[in-house]
Enzyme design. Structure first.
Site, PDB file in Angstrom:
ATOM      1  N   GLY A 234      74.969  19.370  37.764  1.00 17.87           N
ATOM      2  CA  GLY A 234      76.197  18.591  37.846  1.00 17.87           C
ATOM      3  C   GLY A 234      77.326  19.598  37.918  1.00 17.87           C
TER       4      GLY A 234
ATOM      5  N   ARG B 227      78.171  14.607  47.137  1.00 17.97           N
ATOM      6  CA  ARG B 227      77.080  15.399  47.681  1.00 17.97           C
ATOM      7  C   ARG B 227      75.854  14.526  47.937  1.00 17.97           C
ATOM      8  NH1 ARG B 227      78.049  20.671  44.564  1.00 17.97           N
ATOM      9  NH2 ARG B 227      80.053  20.316  43.548  1.00 17.97           N
TER      10      ARG B 227
ATOM     11  N   ASP C  50      72.424  19.738  46.685  1.00 18.38           N
ATOM     12  CA  ASP C  50      73.639  19.527  45.899  1.00 18.38           C
ATOM     13  C   ASP C  50      74.828  20.278  46.486  1.00 18.38           C
ATOM     14  OD1 ASP C  50      71.929  21.740  44.778  1.00 18.38           O
ATOM     15  OD2 ASP C  50      73.790  22.180  43.701  1.00 18.38           O
TER      16      ASP C  50
END
Length: 458
Positions: A93, A189, A257
């Site tokens: 994250g 993303r 990501d």
């Protein structure tokens, strides 16, 4: 730096809040001991109405992260998962960055200001949430060069040194710390969708799909929204893949990501520009298998987009998703042709001739030690000089009937050497800063790149 001659008004937005707090975590910036302004991109700032900030206000917003008026009241660390070198990781994250603000640019696009090096978040794991000053300098150089080369890229808005000494395993330490702000066309993303699919959150996937379609593509969504979203992403990422190739650029870490669904490239870590057309050239020292090598980038990005299709399968039938995914190559081929013709400075003729030309240029470059940058500088406008070897004879003949899209009347085209961004120069620019705190070479390079962009652009 050159500012936009017609600055845009500042038009704040808070659209990310529509998604709800299951998509992000409210966070605070790190309290940096110092805030030394090292780079402000007034050209980019003009596009969002922020070029009028004085330096003191700039530092308050982009080092202390005082909220911009009527934009987000607090920074948000976005939640996502992703495949990293094709290994799924559900524990990532925004670990050293956050979404700081949203606004509209002078083209009416919804834009995000995201950070890098702004401190720890719930997703930092074992990291310190910081950015090295060298990493920030490298990102400036990457984004400036890619913008000049016509690549759809984020832009480095700000770099501020923080007065911290950081320990790193991959560069001499202690090394200087910094906080960076980038201007993005969105910050969603492929990994954002993967997280929701991993959690089997069908409602969340529908919400995110509709959000992205509406705010980034001006698409109303609907029952076939997932298919339409995938189509937008396939088209955008196929074009980006083609632009990377024409630029001779190797991103280095094309994990899912790191792929923005708007098709805009961002997050530059171990990037490099390829000196020659070497398909196996890699940027990351840890890419031992060459997964993200220069010649494999379209394949790598297509694989990432496949993970988006897999995620959307939770809320859509498979057949139309597969059909859209299979169109990636159909979009990539004309996009790479257009990108190379643009860098050659010529107008397209027809699909058959254009494709034949590219099929002659690519193997000629691959089979020689010719500098990519020198080849395009010398051939701009439609004529491959004779000092390039016999391997270019076919390409030279095929290029001859093409019409230049602009004259070679800019002073850049008379320069002895092309504007390039190879690793030795990057390291030299950084050495001046690290050893003598001398920013002259960096500032001069930015001006040279922008001059190159003016010569190359329309």
């Amino acid at each position: 730096m050159t500012a936009n001659p017609q600055p845009a008004p500042f038009r704040p937005a808070t659209t990310i809040l529509e998604l709800g707090d299951s998509f992000y975590d409210a966070v605070e910036s790190a309290p940096f001991p110092q805030a030394i302004l090292r780079f402000r991109n007034d050209r980019a700032a003009a596009s969002i109405g922020l070029d009028g900030l004085d330096d003191a206000s700039w530092v308050q917003h982009f080092a202390r992260f005082v909220p911009l008026p009527d934009s987000l009241p607090q920074p948000l660390a976005l939640r996502y998962h992703g495949h990293q070198f094709r290994v799924y990781n559900p524990e990532i994250g925004d670990g050293r960055g956050f979404l700081f603000a949203q606004m509209y640019d002078d083209r009416g696009r919804l834009m995000d200001l995201g950070t890098k090096g702004s401190g720890r978040t719930p997703w930092s794991r074992f990291g310190d949430g910081r950015l090295t000053l060298k990493g920030g300098v490298r990102e400036i150089l990457a984004t400036e060069m890619l913008e000049a080369l016509g690549v759809n890229t984020s832009r480095t808005l700000s770099l501020i040194e923080t007065g911290e000494a950081l320990e790193r395993n991959d560069e001499p330490s202690p090394t200087r710390g910094a906080v960076m702000v980038r201007l993005n066309h969105g910050h969603i993303r492929i990994g954002t969708f993967q997280r929701l699919a991993h959690l089997r959150d069908e409602d969340g996937l529908r919400t995110l799909t509709d959000y992205v379609l509406r705010h980034y593509f001006g698409d109303p969504g609907g029952l076939d929204g997932p298919v339409r979203l995938l189509d937008h992403v396939v088209r955008g990422t196929a074009t980006l893949s083609a632009q990377f190739m024409a630029a001779g650029f190797v991103h280095g870490v094309l994990n899912s990501d790191n792929i923005n669904v708007t098709g805009e490239s961002f997050d530059y870590g171990p990037w490099r520009f390829n000196p020659t057309w070497a398909p196996d050239f890699t940027a990351a020292y840890f890419d031992h298998a060459g997964l993200y090598a220069f010649g494999r980038q379209p394949e790598a990005i297509h694989w990432d987009v496949m993970q988006l299709a897999v995620s959307l399968r939770l809320i859509s039938p498979a057949e139309p998703l597969i059909a859209v995914l299979d169109s990636f190559g159909d979009h990539y081929q004309p996009a790479v042709t257009d990108a190379i013709l643009w860098r050659l400075g010529v107008r397209p003729r027809n699909q058959s001739e254009d494709r034949a030309l590219i099929q002659a240029i690519e193997p000629a470059l691959r089979g020689s030690d010719t500098s990519i940058d020198r080849f395009f500088q010398a051939s701009f406008g439609g004529a491959i000089p004779t000092h390039f070897g016999a391997e270019f004879d076919e390409a030279r003949a095929l290029l001859a009937p093409y019409v230049a899209r602009k004259a070679r009347d800019h002073a850049y085209w008379q320069a002895d050497a092309p504007c390039s961004m190879l690793i030795d120069e990057v390291e030299s620019i950084w050495a001046d800063i690290a050893e003598r705190d001398d920013w002259t070479a960096l500032n001069a390079k930015i001006l040279a790149i922008r001059d190159f962009g003016a010569a190359l652009g329309d």
